[in-house]
Design a protein around this motif. Structure first.
Motif, PDB file in Angstrom:
ATOM      1  N   LYS A   1      21.343   5.843 -35.796  1.00  0.00           N
ATOM      2  CA  LYS A   1      21.126   7.048 -34.979  1.00  0.00           C
ATOM      3  C   LYS A   1      21.166   6.694 -33.490  1.00  0.00           C
ATOM      4  O   LYS A   1      21.807   7.377 -32.681  1.00  0.00           O
ATOM      5  CB  LYS A   1      19.778   7.663 -35.346  1.00  0.00           C
ATOM      6  N   TYR A   2      20.514   5.593 -33.116  1.00  0.00           N
ATOM      7  CA  TYR A   2      20.493   5.167 -31.720  1.00  0.00           C
ATOM      8  C   TYR A   2      21.908   4.811 -31.246  1.00  0.00           C
ATOM      9  O   TYR A   2      22.318   5.168 -30.133  1.00  0.00           O
ATOM     10  CB  TYR A   2      19.556   3.966 -31.560  1.00  0.00           C
TER      11      TYR A   2
ATOM     12  N   GLU B   1      23.920   7.946 -30.639  1.00  0.00           N
ATOM     13  CA  GLU B   1      23.471   8.649 -29.435  1.00  0.00           C
ATOM     14  C   GLU B   1      23.979   7.978 -28.167  1.00  0.00           C
ATOM     15  O   GLU B   1      24.172   8.628 -27.137  1.00  0.00           O
ATOM     16  CB  GLU B   1      21.938   8.722 -29.416  1.00  0.00           C
TER      17      GLU B   1
END
Length: 535
Positions: free
Chosen positions: A121-122, A125
């Motif tokens: 997810k990081y 992003e």
């Protein structure tokens, strides 16, 4: 945020969390993996701490796991790999993952999955396409299962080696899906325990050497490394010289026979198994003049028997040739006794040491000729034949050129093309053998396996005092086919030797301890034995 598994996964943002990170960093990379020096504080602050983004997994107030992400160059791997960019995908945004660790008590649950899911997810992003990592060699199966690909040889130091790898972020997400399925279904990745006499499980560093591009066998650098490998081999077995041929261990014995054909007088061959009898076949084809002293399979030769045979059958013996470790049974002939008998009578002693080099301490300083191989317990890839000797050998026109040890010696060991990858793998294997106490490990595993076999009433062919610790041959009960038994054991993760015709004929199987074996993986051996015996 707290998820359904009970862990809170977040980006570390306060001094309490940073303190936990520094302590887990010390615990992992000082105490568990000896990468850094011990200090009294039990605290290790990463050199890139100010630039790291830490994704952490908390179980209440306890740190269950962490990973550091950093996108600024130079990466840590820039200092370890020259021209790092040449190994990485072009025109992609890349981050480096470091300090990936899970506390021991959380390593079998969801902690790693949750941490990695938030890592994906990081990365999304922040528009990262790829991630690179120096993954500990202790967790290579996990990394490969997820999809990480190695791109360079091992870096680090003894006890703390790491494999540089990279992965596409999308592939990482897919790999985590596979991991989640394993966790939720309770599926465990089976550990394969290689108990074969060959091919054996190889050390990761040996594999890396073999996979490097081939080089010219006439290049100065290779010739230097080739000589280093020869010196290491000689030092390991206390021999003055060694020649390396391209071929199997049998080719080494062919070279020994060819050399013996140039010696006057009658020799003696001792045979008590398949490989002693193979020496007889080789000797016949080379036209050697010899007497044969043959015993039943499963027996060893005694001093009294050999002396009586020599007195009665061959008082003027020129040479004696036998197998040190008879791989077909595990019988280990007494080297000191053979040396004494040969020395007393001026006999040139020759040995097949193919299955004994690397399994027991050896001193070949008094041996006329001894054969070996790059495979088996030496730990390299099969395909290089070794002949050790301690005297000057001149080229002989009576010996086929390819078998002429003296010719190899006259050409500095490389008269013909030789596979350089195999030589480099052999060099690394013997370097590792010289550093590690492999003998104690083999003995411990052997004692455990032998006891488990005996506890189930199975007949071990050679008593422990006469057996190599690296070869345990046992008979299967009447009515149970050894081949079927071996196949069942293979399905349970234990690769036994059972397919050779001489084992099938006798309904025998073997457990051999020659390669890289983790003693923790054999705890289920007895249970698997019982299940295989009852099927």
């Amino acid at each position: 945020m707290t998820n359904k598994t009970g862990y809170t996964v977040k980006i570390a943002d306060n001094e309490i969390e940073f303190d936990l990170i520094h302590r887990l960093n010390y615990k992992t990379f000082v105490e568990e993996i000896p990468q850094h020096e011990i200090n009294e504080r039990g605290y290790l602050v990463d050199k890139f701490h100010a630039e790291n983004t830490y994704i952490i997994s908390l179980d209440g107030h306890k740190l269950a796991g962490m990973v550091a992400v950093r996108g600024h160059r130079p990466f840590s791997l820039d200092s370890k790999i020259p021209d790092l960019n040449s190994y990485l995908p072009e025109n992609k945004k890349i981050c480096e993952l470091r300090l990936l660790t899970i506390e021991k008590e959380y390593r079998r649950g969801y902690a790693f999955y949750d941490l990695a899911k938030n890592l994906v997810k990081y990365c999304r992003e922040n528009n990262y396409d790829y991630a690179i990592i120096s993954g500990t060699t202790r967790q290579q199966k996990l990394y490969k299962h997820i999809g990480f690909a190695p791109f360079y040889h091992l870096v680090g130091k003894e006890g703390a080696f790491y494999q540089p790898m990279y992965i596409n972020v999308e592939k990482l997400e897919m790999g985590l899906g596979k991991l989640l399925n394993r966790i939720e279904t309770g599926e465990k990745e089976r550990q394969i325990v290689n108990l074969l006499p060959g091919p054996v499980e190889l050390h990761a560093e040996v594999i890396k050497e073999f996979e490097k591009p081939a080089v010219s066998h006439r290049g100065e650098s290779f010739i230097n490394d080739f000589n280093i490998a020869k010196n290491l081999l000689c030092k390991y077995v206390s021999s003055s010289k060694v020649e390396i041929f391209t071929g199997s261990g049998t080719l080494a014995n062919e070279a020994v026979a060819a050399q013996l054909s140039d010696i006057k007088g009658t020799g003696l061959i001792l045979a008590c198994g398949e490989f002693g009898e193979r020496l007889v076949k080789i000797a016949d084809r080379h036209g050697l003049d010899f007497k044969l002293f043959k015993k039943e399979w499963g027996e060893v030769f005694t001093r009294k028997e050999i002396v009586e045979f020599l007195d009665n059958e061959l008082p003027e013996c020129s040479w004696l040739w036998t197998v040190h470790c008879e791989t077909s049974t595990g019988a280990l002939n007494d080297l000191s006794m053979l040396e004494e008998v040969s020395s007393e009578r001026g006999i040139k002693l020759c040995l097949d040491c193919i299955s004994s080099i690397g399994t027991i301490p050896l001193n070949l300083s008094n041996i006329y000729l001894a054969s070996g191989t790059s495979g088996k317990a030496v730990g390299g890839y099969a395909g290089l034949a070794l002949v050790f000797y301690n005297h000057d050998i001149k080229p002989s026109e009576n010996i086929p050129l390819y078998f002429d040890i003296g010719y190899y010696n006259s050409k500095n060991g490389i008269p013909f093309t030789i596979p350089t990858n195999s030589v480099y793998a052999l060099k690394r294997a013997i370097e590792l053998l010289s550093r590690e106490d492999k003998f104690a490990k083999i003995k411990a595993i052997s004692s455990f396996l032998r006891q488990e076999l005996l506890s189930l009433g199975l007949k071990v062919i050679i008593p422990e005092q006469y057996s190599s610790p690296a070869v345990i041959t046992f008979a299967l009960p009447l009515g149970l086919c050894s081949k079927k038994f071996g196949q069942i054991m293979g399905e349970k993760g234990y690769l036994l030797s059972f397919n050779s015709y001489y084992l099938i004929e006798r309904n025998w199987a073997q457990a051999c301890i020659m390669g890289e074996i983790n003693i923790n993986y054999i705890e289920g051996f007895k249970k698997s034995l019982m299940e295989a015996l009852n099927k």
